[in-house]
Design an enzyme around this catalytic site. Structure first.
Site, PDB file in Angstrom:
ATOM      1  N   ARG A   1      61.061  73.686  63.557  1.00  0.00           N
ATOM      2  CA  ARG A   1      61.008  73.598  62.157  1.00  0.00           C
ATOM      3  C   ARG A   1      61.400  72.322  61.847  1.00  0.00           C
ATOM      4  O   ARG A   1      62.299  71.684  62.578  1.00  0.00           O
ATOM      5  CB  ARG A   1      61.804  74.747  61.443  1.00  0.00           C
ATOM      6  CG  ARG A   1      61.443  76.092  61.361  1.00  0.00           C
ATOM      7  CD  ARG A   1      60.244  76.104  60.543  1.00  0.00           C
ATOM      8  NE  ARG A   1      59.737  77.439  60.264  1.00  0.00           N
ATOM      9  CZ  ARG A   1      58.672  78.259  60.874  1.00  0.00           C
ATOM     10  NH1 ARG A   1      58.343  77.441  61.998  1.00  0.00           N
ATOM     11  NH2 ARG A   1      58.339  79.375  60.910  1.00  0.00           N
TER      12      ARG A   1
ATOM     13  N   GLU B   1      57.829  70.022  54.157  1.00  0.00           N
ATOM     14  CA  GLU B   1      56.591  70.315  54.218  1.00  0.00           C
ATOM     15  C   GLU B   1      56.123  70.358  52.828  1.00  0.00           C
ATOM     16  O   GLU B   1      56.892  71.172  51.877  1.00  0.00           O
ATOM     17  CB  GLU B   1      56.405  71.474  54.906  1.00  0.00           C
ATOM     18  CG  GLU B   1      56.508  70.901  56.657  1.00  0.00           C
ATOM     19  CD  GLU B   1      56.230  72.155  57.261  1.00  0.00           C
ATOM     20  OE1 GLU B   1      55.629  73.113  57.072  1.00  0.00           O
ATOM     21  OE2 GLU B   1      56.724  71.995  58.403  1.00  0.00           O
TER      22      GLU B   1
ATOM     23  N   HIS C   1      51.397  71.193  60.671  1.00  0.00           N
ATOM     24  CA  HIS C   1      51.956  72.639  60.969  1.00  0.00           C
ATOM     25  C   HIS C   1      50.818  73.535  61.568  1.00  0.00           C
ATOM     26  O   HIS C   1      50.374  74.655  61.155  1.00  0.00           O
ATOM     27  CB  HIS C   1      52.694  73.320  59.820  1.00  0.00           C
ATOM     28  CG  HIS C   1      53.604  74.456  60.272  1.00  0.00           C
ATOM     29  ND1 HIS C   1      54.915  74.657  59.480  1.00  0.00           N
ATOM     30  CD2 HIS C   1      53.533  75.219  61.188  1.00  0.00           C
ATOM     31  CE1 HIS C   1      55.532  75.596  60.133  1.00  0.00           C
ATOM     32  NE2 HIS C   1      54.797  76.191  61.120  1.00  0.00           N
TER      33      HIS C   1
HETATM   34  N1  LIG Z   1      54.989  74.890  64.694  1.00  0.00           N
HETATM   35  C1  LIG Z   1      54.553  76.137  64.590  1.00  0.00           C
HETATM   36  O1  LIG Z   1      53.496  76.560  63.890  1.00  0.00           O
HETATM   37  C2  LIG Z   1      55.645  77.429  64.997  1.00  0.00           C
HETATM   38  C3  LIG Z   1      56.871  77.101  65.045  1.00  0.00           C
HETATM   39  N2  LIG Z   1      57.636  78.193  65.499  1.00  0.00           N
HETATM   40  C4  LIG Z   1      59.158  78.019  65.451  1.00  0.00           C
HETATM   41  O2  LIG Z   1      59.580  78.230  66.751  1.00  0.00           O
HETATM   42  C5  LIG Z   1      60.829  79.020  66.864  1.00  0.00           C
HETATM   43  C6  LIG Z   1      60.970  79.531  68.225  1.00  0.00           C
HETATM   44  O3  LIG Z   1      60.131  80.727  68.459  1.00  0.00           O
HETATM   45  P1  LIG Z   1      60.206  81.756  69.691  1.00  0.00           P
HETATM   46  O4  LIG Z   1      60.304  80.863  70.997  1.00  0.00           O
HETATM   47  O5  LIG Z   1      59.400  82.920  69.594  1.00  0.00           O
HETATM   48  O6  LIG Z   1      61.816  82.186  69.554  1.00  0.00           O
HETATM   49  P2  LIG Z   1      62.637  82.843  70.429  1.00  0.00           P
HETATM   50  O7  LIG Z   1      63.421  83.493  69.658  1.00  0.00           O
HETATM   51  O8  LIG Z   1      62.037  83.415  71.587  1.00  0.00           O
HETATM   52  O9  LIG Z   1      63.373  81.484  71.114  1.00  0.00           O
HETATM   53  C7  LIG Z   1      64.168  80.778  70.678  1.00  0.00           C
HETATM   54  C8  LIG Z   1      65.295  79.987  71.839  1.00  0.00           C
HETATM   55  O10 LIG Z   1      66.180  79.196  71.047  1.00  0.00           O
HETATM   56  C9  LIG Z   1      67.584  79.589  71.550  1.00  0.00           C
HETATM   57  N3  LIG Z   1      68.416  79.040  70.800  1.00  0.00           N
HETATM   58  C10 LIG Z   1      68.688  79.715  69.405  1.00  0.00           C
HETATM   59  N4  LIG Z   1      69.671  79.087  68.914  1.00  0.00           N
HETATM   60  C11 LIG Z   1      69.983  77.866  69.652  1.00  0.00           C
HETATM   61  C12 LIG Z   1      71.015  76.863  69.578  1.00  0.00           C
HETATM   62  N5  LIG Z   1      71.927  76.684  68.437  1.00  0.00           N
HETATM   63  N6  LIG Z   1      70.940  75.823  70.582  1.00  0.00           N
HETATM   64  C13 LIG Z   1      70.017  76.286  71.730  1.00  0.00           C
HETATM   65  N7  LIG Z   1      69.363  77.008  71.822  1.00  0.00           N
HETATM   66  C14 LIG Z   1      69.236  77.745  70.753  1.00  0.00           C
HETATM   67  C15 LIG Z   1      67.485  81.024  71.679  1.00  0.00           C
HETATM   68  O11 LIG Z   1      68.479  81.519  72.384  1.00  0.00           O
HETATM   69  C16 LIG Z   1      66.369  81.402  72.261  1.00  0.00           C
HETATM   70  O12 LIG Z   1      66.073  81.294  73.794  1.00  0.00           O
HETATM   71  C17 LIG Z   1      60.547  80.024  65.692  1.00  0.00           C
HETATM   72  O13 LIG Z   1      61.742  80.257  65.299  1.00  0.00           O
HETATM   73  C18 LIG Z   1      59.795  79.026  64.762  1.00  0.00           C
HETATM   74  O14 LIG Z   1      60.591  78.420  63.649  1.00  0.00           O
HETATM   75  C19 LIG Z   1      57.068  79.559  65.831  1.00  0.00           C
HETATM   76  C20 LIG Z   1      55.690  79.591  65.941  1.00  0.00           C
HETATM   77  C21 LIG Z   1      54.817  78.659  65.364  1.00  0.00           C
HETATM   78  O1  LIG Z   2      55.292  81.685  63.386  1.00  0.00           O
HETATM   79  C1  LIG Z   2      55.757  80.731  62.673  1.00  0.00           C
HETATM   80  O2  LIG Z   2      57.206  80.584  62.747  1.00  0.00           O
HETATM   81  C2  LIG Z   2      54.918  79.783  62.216  1.00  0.00           C
HETATM   82  O3  LIG Z   2      55.382  78.769  62.098  1.00  0.00           O
HETATM   83  C3  LIG Z   2      53.725  79.992  61.921  1.00  0.00           C
HETATM   84  O4  LIG Z   2      52.669  78.752  62.271  1.00  0.00           O
END
Ligand SMILES: NC(=O)C1=CN([C@@H]2O[C@H](COP(=O)(O)OP(=O)(O)OC[C@H]3O[C@@H](n4cnc5c(N)ncnc54)[C@H](O)[C@@H]3O)[C@@H](O)[C@H]2O)C=CC1
Ligand SMILES: O=C(O)C(=O)CO
Length: 319
Positions: free
Chosen positions: A237, A266, A284
């Site tokens: 993000r 954004e 994005h």
């Molecule tokens: N660019 C895009 O289109 C997308 C962006 N995202 C972003 O990616 C993020 C991650 O998604 P997932 O991998 O599914 O989530 P997840 O919950 O599986 O992984 C997040 C990881 O970050 C770690 N974490 C949390 N706080 C932390 C900190 N302060 N320091 C170090 N590690 C920390 C957690 O322990 C976890 O292992 C989402 O929350 C979203 O904001 C997700 C999907 C699409």
């Molecule tokens: O799943 C999310 O968090 C996204 O950013 C969608 O692309």
């Protein structure tokens, strides 16, 4: 019948599934909902299927402390636009779409790594400007990623999918920093300190959720810990990076390049970033594939259906 508001247009297959379980209204505006609109919609619908940027902040629940709406089925895994504690206090449950987004987002991380390290955007701009004078051995030399060290900050679902691609597919060495211990990671070595990852990596990828703890995690001090030939990739993000500090780090040569899918404000991208050749900028696109958006939507609809049927939500989000 349950009145369901879908806050942005979704693929037809998803709308069809939603209409099979609820009386659906699709909001026509493609821009995110303001706090005021979110508060109004909380009073007007039984369930809302929001998505990123829709401002379900504490203030929205402040305006609507006892809302008609009892569920927010978020389209997306990241839910930093929803104040989950305030929702819970107002009796509103929240779900998200984990897993459906993982591989596509990891693919975009790898794309940005290649775009930034191999100067792909610069090359494309050169061709489109008819400025290419033909192949020669020292033109647009980037950094080869095979054998280099990739540092992943946030080794969750997406972090692990990036590690798999980078290690098994591109021969990179993976190290990572994660808040909690990751047991037996398939790829990569966990480091106890984030500074160890930043200092040893040729490429750093951010894959943490946006939380108060990760807000501007990459600040001037952290950029100073990176190597001058290293690249920063952000698919998490925008607010995980202090964008002004990133611009400074790029302009001063503290780091070599950046690849960004997400931004602090954004869809506004800072003028300084737009001007820099060594920055790859995507709008994005992490999950922007039809199959993925259908999977995300159907997952959100399954959560809506569970709420309506009074069964446990498949993908609950807790404060
Ligand atoms: N660019 C895009 O289109 C997308 C962006 N995202 C972003 O990616 C993020 C991650 O998604 P997932 O991998 O599914 O989530 P997840 O919950 O599986 O992984 C997040 C990881 O970050 C770690 N974490 C949390 N706080 C932390 C900190 N302060 N320091 C170090 N590690 C920390 C957690 O322990 C976890 O292992 C989402 O929350 C979203 O904001 C997700 C999907 C699409
Ligand atoms: O799943 C999310 O968090 C996204 O950013 C969608 O692309």
């Amino acid at each position: 019948m349950t009145k369901l508001l879908i806050t942005r247009n979704l693929p037809e297959e998803v709308l069809k599934a939603a209409k099979a379980v609820a009386d659906v209204t699709v909001r026509e505006d493609q821009s995110p909902m303001s706090v005021q609109e979110a508060a109004e919609m909380l009073q007007a619908y039984d369930v809302i299927l929001p998505t990123l940027g829709d401002q379900f902040s504490a203030a929205a629940f402040g305006v609507a402390p006892n809302p008609r709406c009892k569920m927010l089925a978020n389209f997306g895994v990241g839910y930093n636009h929803i104040n989950v504690s305030a929702a819970q206090k107002a009796g509103v449950s929240v779900s998200n779409t984990p897993g459906a987004v993982t591989d596509a987002t990891a693919d975009i991380a790898m794309s940005l790594i290649l775009m930034s390290c191999r100067r792909l955007g610069e090359g494309e701009r050169m061709v489109r400007a008819s400025a290419w004078d033909g192949w020669h051995p020292t033109q647009l030399l980037g950094m080869h990623i095979g054998g280099k060290t990739l540092g992943i900050i946030g080794m969750g679902r997406i972090g692990k999918a990036i590690a798999r691609r980078a290690a098994a597919g591109f021969g990179m060495n993976v190290i990572f920093y994660n808040r909690s211990t990751v047991d037996a990671p398939e790829h990569g070595t966990q480091m106890p300190e984030i500074s160890q990852v930043l200092g040893a990596s040729d490429v750093v990828v951010l894959a943490v959720p946006a939380t108060p703890q990760t807000h501007r995690l990459m600040n001037a001090e952290r950029f100073a810990q990176m190597q001058s030939h290293a690249h920063l990739i952000n698919i998490a993000r925008g607010d995980v990076v202090d964008e002004a500090a990133l611009v400074d780090a790029l302009q001063s040569g503290q780091i070599a390049g950046a690849g960004l899918d997400v931004y602090e404000r954004e869809p506004i991208v800072s003028e300084a970033l737009l001007q820099m050749e060594n920055v790859a900028l995507l709008p994005h696109l992490g999950t922007a594939a039809l199959e993925v958006r259908v999977d995300m939507g159907l997952m959100a609809v399954r959560n809506v259906a569970a709420h309506i049927n009074g069964t446990a939500l498949p993908n609950p989000v807790l404060p």
